[in-house]
Design an enzyme around this catalytic site. Structure first.
Site, PDB file in Angstrom:
ATOM      1  N   HIS A  26      22.958 -35.157 112.511  1.00 16.52           N
ATOM      2  CA  HIS A  26      24.295 -34.920 112.549  1.00 16.52           C
ATOM      3  C   HIS A  26      24.935 -34.302 111.174  1.00 16.52           C
ATOM      4  O   HIS A  26      24.188 -34.422 110.188  1.00 16.52           O
ATOM      5  CB  HIS A  26      25.165 -36.204 112.875  1.00 16.52           C
ATOM      6  CG  HIS A  26      25.465 -37.080 111.849  1.00 16.52           C
ATOM      7  ND1 HIS A  26      26.277 -37.060 110.949  1.00 16.52           N
ATOM      8  CD2 HIS A  26      24.691 -38.068 111.374  1.00 16.52           C
ATOM      9  CE1 HIS A  26      26.365 -37.863 109.896  1.00 16.52           C
ATOM     10  NE2 HIS A  26      25.259 -38.657 109.935  1.00 16.52           N
ATOM     11  N   CYS A  27      25.830 -33.560 111.230  1.00 16.40           N
ATOM     12  CA  CYS A  27      26.522 -33.102 110.072  1.00 16.40           C
ATOM     13  C   CYS A  27      27.995 -33.631 109.922  1.00 16.40           C
ATOM     14  O   CYS A  27      28.199 -34.654 110.504  1.00 16.40           O
ATOM     15  CB  CYS A  27      26.605 -31.432 110.045  1.00 16.40           C
ATOM     16  SG  CYS A  27      27.498 -30.680 111.283  1.00 16.40           S
ATOM     17  N   ALA A  28      28.967 -33.096 109.228  1.00 16.99           N
ATOM     18  CA  ALA A  28      30.401 -33.624 109.104  1.00 16.99           C
ATOM     19  C   ALA A  28      30.873 -33.829 110.029  1.00 16.99           C
ATOM     20  O   ALA A  28      31.809 -34.728 110.303  1.00 16.99           O
ATOM     21  CB  ALA A  28      30.760 -32.647 108.327  1.00 16.99           C
TER      22      ALA A  28
END
Length: 469
Positions: A26-28
Site C-alpha cells: 500500500h501507499c499513502a
C-alpha cells in the site's frame, strides 16, 4: 476484530481470492495488488464497496483507492487474506512481469526521477521566488525590484541561489545516485561518479555552450576535453547505468576476499573515463537534439498544434505512467534554452482536470458520499497531483475526463502561442505560476483562467444531460 474485516473479506472475494494475489502493498491512499490474472478482479463490485473510492490499473498493478484509512485497512486485509505484505519496491518489481518492454523502460525512468522530485520542486519554487523579488519591478514607478531597494532581500536573493545551484547545476549527482540506489549497487560510487561530471576543475557546461574552449587532459597519445555536464540529464543517465553494469561484472569475477578493493576500482575508474570520452559528448548531443526538436516544435509556426496535441494528451499519459518522461525533457530544455515551455502545459493540465472535478462537485452537491471523494480529489489536482481526480472521478464518468483534456488543450495553445516559459519544474496546478518567468506570468494567468472555465462549463453542460439532472 479489526475495523475493516467485513470489507476486507468482500474485497478479497471480488479480487479473485488469495490464489490470485502475487503481491500486495500500500501507499499513502491506495492498495496496490499484483494479480496473477487481472481479469478475475471485478472492478464493478469492488467499486461498490463503501470504503473504495475508485480502482485503476497502472504499471502492472491493480490499485484500489481507499483514502487515508489505507494503512489500517491494509492490516485487516492481509490478516483476512492470509498473505504476506511486501514493500512498494518489491510490488513494483513483481508488477513488471505484467508490463511490456516500453512500459518497463518508462517505469524504470520514473523510478530514477521519483526520488529527485522533492528537490526539483523546491528548487523550482526557489527560482520562482527569486524571480519575483529580483526581476519584477514593483517599486518606484516600476523602475526597481525588491532587491534593488532592500539589502535584506538582496541578501536573500543571493543566498537562495546557493540552494538553486545545488539542485539544478549538480543534478547529475542526484541522477547517478538514484540509478545505483534503484539497481541495488554501491550508492557512494554513484555519488562520486556524479561529482566527476560536475567537478569545479571542469569547464562549466554553460561556458562550453557559449563558445569557450575547454582545457584538456593530455595523455600523450590522446587528449580528452575537460567538460562539465552541469544540469545535463542524459549523460548522467548513461554514465549511471554503465557504472551499475561494470560493478555487477566486477563483483561476479572478483574473489570475495578482495572485492572491497577490486570492485570499486574496476567499476568507477573505467566508467569515469568512458563518461568523459564517449558518454558525455554522446549524451549531450542526444539531449541537445531532443531539446532542439521539442523547442522547435513549440516555437514553430505549428507550435499551437503541438501545444494542442500535448495539452489534450497529457492526462492520458498520466494514466499510463509515461508522463514521467517529460521530466527529462523539461530538465534538458532548462539546460539548453534557459527555461521550459513544456512544463507550464503540464500545470495547466492539472488545473483542467481539477476543474472538471469541481464541476462534478457542483453537479453532485447533494450527494455527500460522492463529495467525500471529489472534494479532496479537486484540491489535490489544483495542487498538482491529478491521480485521485483522474481515477476517482473523471475516468469513472468519462465526460469530465474529456472536458478536462479539451480545456487543457485550449489553455496549452494559449500558453505556447504567448511564449510562456517556466524557469524550472515546480509544483503543478495553481501554485505552478510561481515557477513561471516574470514576463510570462500575465499570460499564464490567462491560460489558467481558461483551464478552469472551459472544463467546468463543458462538464456542467454535458453532465446535466448525461446524469439527467
Amino acid at each position: 476484530m479489526g475495523k475493516y474485516i467485513k470489507e476486507s473479506k468482500e474485497l478479497l472475494n471480488h479480487i479473485g481470492g488469495k490464489e490470485n494475489i502475487s503481491a500486495v502493498s500500500h501507499c499513502a491512499t491506495r492498495m496496490r495488488f499484483v494479480l496473477n490474472d487481472q481479469s478475475l478482479a471485478s472492478k464493478e463490485e469492488i467499486e461498490k464497496l463503501k470504503i473504495v473510492k475508485g480502482t485503476f490499473t497502472q504499471a502492472g498493478q491493480f490499485q484500489v483507492i481507499v483514502g487515508n484509512e489505507v494503512a489500517e485497512f491494509y492490516n485487516d486485509f492481509i490478516e483476512v487474506a492470509g498473505v504476506d505484505g511486501v514493500s512498494k519496491d518489491v510490488a513494483k518489481d513483481a508488477a513488471k512481469t505484467n508490463m511490456s518492454l516500453l512500459q518497463r523502460i518508462m517505469a524504470n525512468l520514473a523510478e530514477i526521477f521519483s526520488p529527485l522530485i522533492p528537490a526539483i520542486i523546491v528548487g523550482g519554487l526557489i527560482l520562482g521566488f527569486r524571480n519575483i523579488i529580483g526581476d519584477i519591478k514593483f517599486f518606484e514607478d516600476g523602475t526597481k525590484s525588491l532587491i534593488e531597494i532592500s539589502q535584506f532581500w538582496a541578501g536573500t536573493h543571493s543566498f537562495l541561489w546557493l540552494i538553486g545551484e545545488a539542485i539544478f547545476h549538480f543534478l547529475p549527482v542526484g541522477i547517478t545516485w538514484s540509478i545505483t540506489k534503484k539497481m541495488g549497487t554501491t550508492q557512494i560510487l554513484g555519488i562520486v561518479l556524479g561529482l566527476t561530471l560536475v567537478s569545479p576543475q571542469l569547464l562549466n557546461a554553460y561556458a562550453v555552450s557559449s563558445g569557450q574552449v575547454p582545457p584538456v587532459w593530455d595523455f600523450g597519445f590522446a587528449q580528452v576535453q575537460m567538460i562539465g555536464y552541469q544540469a545535463q540529464v542524459i549523460p548522467a543517465i548513461l554514465a549511471g547505468f554503465v557504472l551499475v553494469y561494470l560493478e555487477r561484472l566486477a563483483r561476479k569475477i572478483s574473489p570475495a576476499s578482495i572485492s572491497m578493493i577490486i570492485v570499486p576500482f574496476c567499476a568507477l575508474i573505467p566508467t569515469v573515463l568512458i563518461a568523459h570520452i564517449v558518454l558525455g559528448p554522446v549524451g549531450w548531443a542526444i539531449g541537445s537534439w531532443i531539446s532542439t526538436v521539442v523547442y522547435a516544435g513549440l516555437t514553430s509556426s505549428f507550435g499551437w498544434l503541438f501545444a494542442g496535441i500535448f495539452g489534450f494528451g497529457y492526462a492520458p499519459l498520466v494514466i499510463t505512467g509515461l508522463h514521467h518522461m517529460t521530466n527529462a525533457i523539461d530538465l534538458q530544455l532548462m539546460a539548453e534554452v534557459g527555461g521550459t515551455s513544456l512544463w507550464p502545459m503540464i500545470a495547466l493540465s492539472n488545473i483542467a482536470q481539477g476543474s472538471a472535478v469541481l464541476a462534478m462537485i457542483y453537479l453532485h452537491r447533494k450527494n455527500e458520499e460522492e463529495k467525500q471523494v471529489s472534494i479532496p480529489a479537486c484540491i489535490s489536482a489544483y495542487l498538482g497531483v491529478t491521480e485521485p481526480a483522474l481515477f476517482g472521478i473523471n475516468l469513472k464518468y468519462g465526460f469530465p475526463f474529456i472536458a478536462g483534456m479539451i480545456g487543457s488543450s485550449v489553455a496549452g495553445i494559449i500558453s505556447v502561442s504567448s511564449n510562456v516559459m517556466a524557469n524550472s519544474i515546480g509544483i503543478g496546478g495553481i501554485p505552478g505560476i510561481l515557477s513561471i518567468q516574470p514576463k510570462s506570468m500575465g499570460m499564464f494567468a490567462v491560460a489558467m483562467v481558461v483551464a478552469i472555465i472551459v472544463p467546468f462549463v463543458l462538464t456542467i453542460v454535458i453532465g446535466k444531460k448525461k446524469l439527467k439532472l
